[in-house]
Design an enzyme around this catalytic site. Sequence first.
Site, PDB file in Angstrom:
ATOM      1  N   TYR A 159     -42.666 -11.510 -60.030  1.00 38.01           N
ATOM      2  CA  TYR A 159     -43.201 -12.762 -60.596  1.00 38.01           C
ATOM      3  C   TYR A 159     -43.971 -13.531 -59.522  1.00 38.01           C
ATOM      4  O   TYR A 159     -45.112 -13.945 -59.738  1.00 38.01           O
ATOM      5  CB  TYR A 159     -42.047 -13.606 -61.155  1.00 38.01           C
ATOM      6  N   ASN A 182     -51.902 -18.778 -70.569  1.00 35.71           N
ATOM      7  CA  ASN A 182     -50.577 -19.369 -70.353  1.00 35.71           C
ATOM      8  C   ASN A 182     -49.424 -18.371 -70.538  1.00 35.71           C
ATOM      9  O   ASN A 182     -48.387 -18.506 -69.892  1.00 35.71           O
ATOM     10  CB  ASN A 182     -50.417 -20.553 -71.318  1.00 35.71           C
ATOM     11  N   VAL A 233     -39.822 -26.067 -65.645  1.00 37.36           N
ATOM     12  CA  VAL A 233     -40.171 -26.788 -66.877  1.00 37.36           C
ATOM     13  C   VAL A 233     -39.165 -26.390 -67.958  1.00 37.36           C
ATOM     14  O   VAL A 233     -38.828 -25.199 -68.083  1.00 37.36           O
ATOM     15  CB  VAL A 233     -41.595 -26.392 -67.358  1.00 37.36           C
ATOM     16  N   LYS A 292     -48.097 -13.945 -59.672  1.00 43.64           N
ATOM     17  CA  LYS A 292     -48.663 -15.298 -59.786  1.00 43.64           C
ATOM     18  C   LYS A 292     -49.580 -15.562 -58.576  1.00 43.64           C
ATOM     19  O   LYS A 292     -50.592 -16.255 -58.700  1.00 43.64           O
ATOM     20  CB  LYS A 292     -47.563 -16.350 -59.894  1.00 43.64           C
ATOM     21  N   THR A 294     -38.304 -25.080 -71.089  1.00 46.60           N
ATOM     22  CA  THR A 294     -38.936 -24.330 -72.190  1.00 46.60           C
ATOM     23  C   THR A 294     -37.997 -23.193 -72.600  1.00 46.60           C
ATOM     24  O   THR A 294     -36.867 -23.122 -72.138  1.00 46.60           O
ATOM     25  CB  THR A 294     -40.271 -23.690 -71.723  1.00 46.60           C
ATOM     26  N   ASP A 325     -49.296  -8.565 -79.018  1.00 46.33           N
ATOM     27  CA  ASP A 325     -48.685  -8.401 -77.702  1.00 46.33           C
ATOM     28  C   ASP A 325     -49.775  -8.251 -76.641  1.00 46.33           C
ATOM     29  O   ASP A 325     -50.574  -7.302 -76.684  1.00 46.33           O
ATOM     30  CB  ASP A 325     -47.795  -7.138 -77.742  1.00 46.33           C
ATOM     31  N   SER A 371     -47.679 -20.793 -61.070  1.00 43.89           N
ATOM     32  CA  SER A 371     -46.330 -21.326 -60.827  1.00 43.89           C
ATOM     33  C   SER A 371     -46.195 -21.730 -59.364  1.00 43.89           C
ATOM     34  O   SER A 371     -46.874 -21.151 -58.493  1.00 43.89           O
ATOM     35  CB  SER A 371     -45.304 -20.225 -61.129  1.00 43.89           C
TER      36      SER A 371
END
Length: 250
Positions: free
Chosen positions: A153, A89, A186, A157, A188, A62, A140
Amino acid sequence: MSFSGKVVIITGASSGIGAATAIAFSKEGAKLSICGRNKERLSETAKECQENGAEVLEIIGDLLEFEHLEHCIDKTVEKFSAIDVLINNAGRSLAKPFENTEETDFDMMFRILVRAPVFLCKYALPHLKKTKGCVVNVSSVASLCTKIGDLPYQMFKCALNHFTKGFAAECSPFGIRVNSINPAVVMTRFAETSGFSMEVMDKVVERFKNNHPLGIIQPETIAAGIMFLCTSPHITGILLPVDSGFLGTI
Ligand SMILES: NC(=O)c1ccc[n+]([C@@H]2O[C@H](COP(=O)([O-])OP(=O)(O)OC[C@H]3O[C@@H](n4cnc5c(N)ncnc54)[C@H](OP(=O)(O)O)[C@@H]3O)[C@@H](O)[C@H]2O)c1
């Protein structure tokens, strides 16, 4: 383009963009150190890379844990004696409205989106100096506008973008390049990793479909962008949107 014998570390390689990137590098002869929490999925990535002839080290753990960051670098060097490429990533979103965001959520998001990539870079730096290697941070488009993603987020980023530029400037004298790739939506497991259902992800895709004139993006496209950044000798400190036209529509 060949990465024959080059040692590449990829975090978040058990799924999505990270898995596609590992597979892309395996086709180019790289030795891979792949990181993730989900043992089964990480092994699936490893298996596919090995079928392409790659030597693969799987590192389970982790990245929220401090010790795990140095561990990823140490294990890689122990196995392959070098690091040529670091792909930061691993990530997730919070999937909560800001008014429901707790301090613990904020801290967790900071740790995975900023602390992990920053300290992986720090621990990898002595090895990257020896190889004149490179780093790609997966950021992103959420860091380039306020239309998509939750607030922590977006903020973290943005911090990663700034780190990319600053670290690139610090690293240029050593011949090390540092860039980021900034994808739009994307396809995923991002929804699942972030704790919301695929139905919610489907709604996100539906909502932003018209903002992707070239179509919702596949992970292999982002992997190709990452490979491009790794093979472009004079590109450093850039944020590369791979956004299917997203930013032009908002
Ligand atoms: N999908 C999109 O629309 C999109 C758009 C822009 C940017 N991105 C960015 O792309 C990157 C990859 O996401 P993805 O779309 O490929 O999503 P994904 O399929 O959910 O993959 C996320 C990866 O991150 C790993 N990860 C998450 N938290 C971790 C932790 N605490 N410790 C270790 N590993 C952890 C996951 O590992 P386990 O599954 O093993 O836990 C998984 O391998 C993220 O940084 C994301 O922010 C995604």
